[in-house]
Design an enzyme around this catalytic site. Structure first.
Site, PDB file in Angstrom:
ATOM      1  N   GLU A 178       0.817  -1.223   0.000  1.00  0.00           N
ATOM      2  CA  GLU A 178       0.000   0.000   0.000  1.00  0.00           C
ATOM      3  C   GLU A 178       0.850   1.273   0.000  1.00  0.00           C
ATOM      4  OE1 GLU A 178      -2.663  -0.437   3.308  1.00  0.00           O
ATOM      5  OE2 GLU A 178      -3.458  -2.339   2.584  1.00  0.00           O
ATOM      6  N   ASN A 221       1.826  -5.182  -3.115  1.00  0.00           N
ATOM      7  CA  ASN A 221       0.470  -5.574  -2.728  1.00  0.00           C
ATOM      8  C   ASN A 221      -0.320  -4.319  -2.374  1.00  0.00           C
ATOM      9  OD1 ASN A 221      -1.458  -7.753  -1.890  1.00  0.00           O
ATOM     10  ND2 ASN A 221      -1.196  -6.833   0.133  1.00  0.00           N
ATOM     11  N   HIS A 257     -10.489  -6.344  -1.591  1.00  0.00           N
ATOM     12  CA  HIS A 257     -11.509  -6.155  -0.556  1.00  0.00           C
ATOM     13  C   HIS A 257     -12.692  -5.462  -1.235  1.00  0.00           C
ATOM     14  CE1 HIS A 257      -9.075  -7.432   2.806  1.00  0.00           C
ATOM     15  NE2 HIS A 257      -8.096  -6.606   2.449  1.00  0.00           N
ATOM     16  N   GLU A 286      -6.324 -10.860  -0.750  1.00  0.00           N
ATOM     17  CA  GLU A 286      -7.104 -10.546   0.459  1.00  0.00           C
ATOM     18  C   GLU A 286      -8.594 -10.424   0.154  1.00  0.00           C
ATOM     19  OE1 GLU A 286      -5.464  -7.279   2.729  1.00  0.00           O
ATOM     20  OE2 GLU A 286      -3.408  -7.757   2.117  1.00  0.00           O
ATOM     21  N   ASP A 288     -12.419 -10.443   0.104  1.00  0.00           N
ATOM     22  CA  ASP A 288     -13.679 -10.644   0.806  1.00  0.00           C
ATOM     23  C   ASP A 288     -14.714  -9.755   0.132  1.00  0.00           C
ATOM     24  OD1 ASP A 288     -12.868  -8.142   1.910  1.00  0.00           O
ATOM     25  OD2 ASP A 288     -12.189  -9.091   3.746  1.00  0.00           O
TER      26      ASP A 288
END
Length: 377
Positions: A178, A221, A257, A286, A288
């Site tokens: 990030e 990432n 996400h 990651e 979801d």
């Protein structure tokens, strides 16, 4: 500098007195298996050869404020599902600076050691997360008032200590996490490393990680990079620049996400292919899919169907891109999801209910994995 103290042996021994794997009996495995499904009817069994399906290992972070003990060391059915369903694991918080390096001269490897050992015993690979980040840094680091030379040496020593400890046991490292904002600008104020040492520290981090473990795959990432946009453009440009300098970067990963408040990033596969064409590995790390819950707290059938579609389309995008061989969901049960803590109006973001029974999203992933397995034979 004072001699470093490494904490891990005593706490790890304590953790290991609680079985890290469900008892290896057919009865134990069957007890946690949803009715009507054979033991091999799992995500990892459905995945094509060479494709890893992973999850975050719950622990640290928001879990510490919840009314339950540490999930990984205390919840046997959770660990049984973790071992049974997945071929890859990612420490959710346990390898972040505030946990693994809580004081300047002290490391605490107990939690990370336990996860890496669990993975070895269950024939799983591990994603290391993360080395250079603006968040979840300990106060001693952020408020230490270090000189540039000291700060540079702190990062170098941290990378060689942590990466070196797990040399040969980590498949992929999120080296830089990030580092861009939503407009594609480096986080020059939030990120202590970039703010104090300049953008060149990013290349150094990759060089040091490569030296500490030459066989690990090294990744950038981030979230919000699923589509072709200013942020993903910035990563593409940076990776090209680093490679022109001779810095080895192996991969680029999109966290994914996702929220059902927004449309699905339909150009996900096209975006990943841009990086694949550079010869890079890509990954989903990651995933979801959160939703606004009705007053009852229970998603509607329509919401569950939409969630399943988001999960499946993300997996299908990855499967369609050469070199996208690592796919990780950020937790697999709502019982331990981070989403309701950080997004109070949203929830039900994972592929299993609290009791580990499967949602439509689980079966959507399983269907795509099985189809891909059949096509690759």
């Amino acid at each position: 500098m004072k001699p470093l103290r490494i904490v891990g042996t005593t706490l790890l021994a304590t953790a290991l007195t609680i079985p890290l794997v469900a008892p290896a009996t057919a009865a134990s495995l069957e007890r946690h298996q949803p009715p009507g499904h054979a033991k091999k009817d799992t995500l990892r069994a459905a995945a094509p050869k060479g494709f890893v399906i992973g999850t975050a290992v719950a622990g640290g972070g928001h879990h510490e404020s919840q009314p339950y003990p540490d999930p990984f060391t205390s919840d046997e059915p959770y660990r049984a599902a973790l071992a049974r369903e997945f071929s890859s694991v990612s420490p959710e918080n346990q390898m972040k600076w505030e946990y693994i390096h809580p004081e300047r001269d002290r490391y605490n490897f107990a939690a990370a050691d336990a996860i890496v050992d669990f993975a070895r015993r269950n024939r799983q690979v591990v994603r290391g997360h993360t080395l250079l980040w603006h968040s979840q840094n300990p106060a001693w680091l952020e408020q230490g008032g270090f000189s540039k030379e000291e700060l540079r040496e702190i990062l170098r020593e941290h990378i060689f200590t942590v990466v070196g400890r797990y040399k040969g046991r980590i498949q992929q490292w999120d080296v830089a996490n990030e580092i861009f904002d939503g407009e594609g600008n480096l986080r020059t104020q939030e990120n202590i490393w970039i703010r104090e040492l300049g953008p060149g520290i990013i290349a150094d981090a990759f060089r040091w990680t490569r030296e500490a473990d030459p066989k690990a795959e090294l990744f950038f990432n981030d979230y919000g990079v699923e589509s072709i946009n200013a942020k993903s453009d910035a990563y593409l440009a940076l990776i090209k620049d680093l490679r022109a300098q001779g810095v080895r970067v192996d991969g680029f990963s999109a966290q994914a996400h996702l929220s059902m408040r927004y449309g699905f990033p339909a150009d996900l596969a096209d975006n990943l292919r841009r990086f694949s064409r550079l010869g890079l590995e890509t990954a989903i790390t990651e995933l979801d899919v959160r939703m606004d819950l009705p007053e009852s707290g229970t998603p509607t059938d329509e919401q569950l169907a939409t969630q399943a579609e988001y999960y499946q389309r993300t997996l299908d995008a990855c499967l369609s891109v050469r070199g996208c061989d690592s796919f990780t969901i950020w937790g697999f049960t709502d019982k331990y999801s981070w989403v309701p803590v950080f997004f109070p109006a949203e929830g039900a973001a994972t592929v299993m209910w609290d009791d580990l029974t499967r949602k439509p999203a689980y079966f959507a992933l399983q269907d795509s994995l099985k189809e891909a397995s059949n096509c690759r034979r």
